[in-house]
Design an enzyme around this catalytic site. Sequence first.
Site, PDB file in Angstrom:
ATOM      1  N   LYS A 251       0.540  -1.359  -0.061  1.00 22.44           N
ATOM      2  CA  LYS A 251      -0.314   0.373   0.541  1.00 22.44           C
ATOM      3  C   LYS A 251       0.467   1.175   0.093  1.00 22.44           C
ATOM      4  CE  LYS A 251      -3.336   2.432   3.081  1.00 22.44           C
ATOM      5  NZ  LYS A 251      -4.041   2.737   3.970  1.00 22.44           N
ATOM      6  N   ASP A 256      -3.002  10.396   4.146  1.00 20.93           N
ATOM      7  CA  ASP A 256      -3.862  10.008   3.884  1.00 20.93           C
ATOM      8  C   ASP A 256      -4.643  10.811   4.707  1.00 20.93           C
ATOM      9  OD1 ASP A 256      -6.335   8.426   3.985  1.00 20.93           O
ATOM     10  OD2 ASP A 256      -5.919   6.957   5.214  1.00 20.93           O
ATOM     11  N   LYS A 263     -10.401  13.105   7.836  1.00 16.00           N
ATOM     12  CA  LYS A 263      -9.948  12.250  10.396  1.00 16.00           C
ATOM     13  C   LYS A 263      -9.703  13.694  10.607  1.00 16.00           C
ATOM     14  CE  LYS A 263      -6.650   8.882   7.969  1.00 16.00           C
ATOM     15  NZ  LYS A 263      -7.492   7.282   8.504  1.00 16.00           N
ATOM     16  N   ASP A 333     -12.606   7.342   3.174  1.00 17.68           N
ATOM     17  CA  ASP A 333     -11.056   7.251   4.471  1.00 17.68           C
ATOM     18  C   ASP A 333     -10.615   5.028   4.431  1.00 17.68           C
ATOM     19  OD1 ASP A 333      -8.979   7.900   6.569  1.00 17.68           O
ATOM     20  OD2 ASP A 333      -9.756   7.594   7.726  1.00 17.68           O
ATOM     21  N   GLU A 335      -9.500   3.520   1.875  1.00 18.18           N
ATOM     22  CA  GLU A 335      -8.483   3.548   0.739  1.00 18.18           C
ATOM     23  C   GLU A 335      -7.959   3.381   0.234  1.00 18.18           C
ATOM     24  OE1 GLU A 335      -8.067   5.650   3.469  1.00 18.18           O
ATOM     25  OE2 GLU A 335      -5.944   4.864   3.239  1.00 18.18           O
ATOM     26  N   ARG A 337      -7.858  -0.323   0.919  1.00 18.47           N
ATOM     27  CA  ARG A 337      -8.309  -1.575   0.252  1.00 18.47           C
ATOM     28  C   ARG A 337      -9.221  -1.293  -1.282  1.00 18.47           C
ATOM     29  NH1 ARG A 337     -12.813  -2.244   4.549  1.00 18.47           N
ATOM     30  NH2 ARG A 337     -11.010  -1.072   6.484  1.00 18.47           N
TER      31      ARG A 337
HETATM   32  N1  BES Z   1      -4.123   4.775   7.092  1.00 22.65           N
HETATM   33  C1  BES Z   1      -5.735   4.216   7.760  1.00 22.65           C
HETATM   34  C2  BES Z   1      -5.326   3.233   9.328  1.00 22.65           C
HETATM   35  C3  BES Z   1      -4.551   3.561   9.866  1.00 22.65           C
HETATM   36  C4  BES Z   1      -4.984   4.101  10.797  1.00 22.65           C
HETATM   37  C5  BES Z   1      -3.012   3.209  10.108  1.00 22.65           C
HETATM   38  C6  BES Z   1      -4.746   4.760  12.035  1.00 22.65           C
HETATM   39  C7  BES Z   1      -3.187   3.861  11.620  1.00 22.65           C
HETATM   40  C8  BES Z   1      -3.164   4.159  11.925  1.00 22.65           C
HETATM   41  C9  BES Z   1      -6.674   3.442   6.337  1.00 22.65           C
HETATM   42  O1  BES Z   1      -5.968   4.456   4.904  1.00 22.65           O
HETATM   43  C10 BES Z   1      -7.980   3.912   7.196  1.00 22.65           C
HETATM   44  O2  BES Z   1      -7.890   5.522   7.537  1.00 22.65           O
HETATM   45  N2  BES Z   1      -8.674   3.112   8.019  1.00 22.65           N
HETATM   46  C11 BES Z   1     -10.327   3.303   8.181  1.00 22.65           C
HETATM   47  C12 BES Z   1     -10.871   2.319   7.777  1.00 22.65           C
HETATM   48  C13 BES Z   1     -12.753   2.789   8.411  1.00 22.65           C
HETATM   49  C14 BES Z   1     -13.064   4.134   8.125  1.00 22.65           C
HETATM   50  C15 BES Z   1     -13.291   1.993   7.568  1.00 22.65           C
HETATM   51  C16 BES Z   1     -10.114   3.426   9.793  1.00 22.65           C
HETATM   52  O3  BES Z   1      -8.813   2.096  10.463  1.00 22.65           O
HETATM   53  O4  BES Z   1     -10.426   3.766  10.863  1.00 22.65           O
HETATM   54 ZN    ZN Z   2      -4.478   4.623   4.555  1.00 21.76          ZN
HETATM   55 MN    MN Z   3      -7.660   6.112   5.150  1.00 21.80          MN
END
Ligand code: BES
Ligand code: ZN
Ligand code: MN
Length: 495
Positions: A251, A256, A263, A333, A335, A337
Amino acid sequence: MDFDLKTLGLAGAAGEKTDALVVLVTQGGVAGKDALSQLVAQALKSGELETKAGNLLQAWRSSGVAAPRLVLAGSGEGTGAQVRSAVQAAVGALRSAKLRRLTICLPAQAGDDAVRAAIVAAADASYSYVTTKSKGEGRKLQQVTIAVANADAAREAFEQAAATVKGIELAKEWANRPPNYATPTHLGDAAKALAKEHGFGCEVLGPKEVAKLGMGSFMAVSQGSEEPLRFIVLRYDGAAKGEAPLVLVGKGITFDTGGISIKPSAEMDEMKFDMGGAASVLGTFRAIAELRPTINLVGLIPSCENMPDGRSVKPGDVVTSMSGQTIEILNTDAEGRLILCDALTYAERFKPKAVVDIATLTGACVVALGGVRSGLFASDDELAQSLQAAGDAALDPCWRMPLDDEYAEGLKTNFADVANVAGRAGGAVNAAKFLQRFTTAYPWGHLDIAGTAWKGGAAKGATGRPVGLLVEFIMGQQGEPQPKPARKAARRSGK
Ligand code: BES
Ligand code: ZN
Ligand code: MN
């Protein structure tokens, strides 16, 4: 920083011309009659030195020791993890001394695990990021000598670890770079430069080529950003042409924000590390280029930013992935996947032996496993087992998580084939279930490194994980050894 390996006992190590000598001392103590062995024995007897891993006793200009600084470091029973703690503590304590040369004397009975742990820990504890500092001094330490009872026996472990360090440090460097110094374009250029320097293949696709491939899901994430996306394809051919390759998919979200599902501001800077999976693929190729295993390897990196903008993808938008499956993007968010699914479909063209993706995918995985173990998901038990074992051996561990179909229930929607999010509960598994839909053509593994790719707080920085796991895994996947080099033949029969 260079490593070298020498056959040296304590008596020999005492005569080494070096700036500091670190002696690892295990529960069993030391046997020699030389001055340094006597000193260690006395320190143990007095109780000033304890063998619990990480305990230190330091001295300056000890008689009979050529190195001005001497550090005795307790290392328990001498396991890999204990050697790591000992070396981390000792090299950490010497950090301010700005040494150029260091000798680490391992316990007489030290095995391959100890050798590898010492090398990786010495590099980690002396690492320093400088690229975007105006007066960055960088690491002073240039030469680390590992002293063991039998250098020939330790040679193979030594070389793998030294190459792994190069990979870990490349991964750290790219993950640490600020997002304006590590755009998708920068990553693509870095991949090209790496491939050129080390003699493997690299192709970098831009928006036009990616559109032609029909990667509608990847493009949707990128469309709110001013930075053009990149799709990086790396190829290392160490085996016969017809041999099915292993494919790594990293990835590569270089920042992000969450997109329209933005966020919160607190700690958002840490989302520069959201290309940690991509960095680990680059780092693994760096190590593999050096180790030259008899295997074919492909690296795929979908890379873009996830930004809010008038052109951004919106919650509710439906996009068509390269696989033909339509996806309702309910949360912009989620993204990772969305870019991975198209790369996973692209991977099919290599008729791979296995595909492993590496992604800072979910906050839920951080909640589940913290920063100790990466989340491991796999559709294939043998692959899961190999990845788990590689992680344990490299002290870069992961933990297998489930993939029951019930977890996919929440991904159902009335408006597309699949939604990109389910409920909050079981978030790391829901994400893996989404990815699994795109991996039916090959054995698939998925490493969620959201908790392990970087550290926050005062020690904020990339860890270089899971390069150690991946290198160990790949080295163990080699087929029948070729006649040269002979050491690979030895490794295969020993495993
Ligand atoms: N890059 C983030 C995952 C992440 C969050 C890694 C915090 C490390 C610390 C990913 O893109 C994301 O935002 N995932 C969301 C998914 C949700 C919207 C289903 C998450 O984990 O909040
Ligand atoms: Zn991310
Ligand atoms: Mn994200």
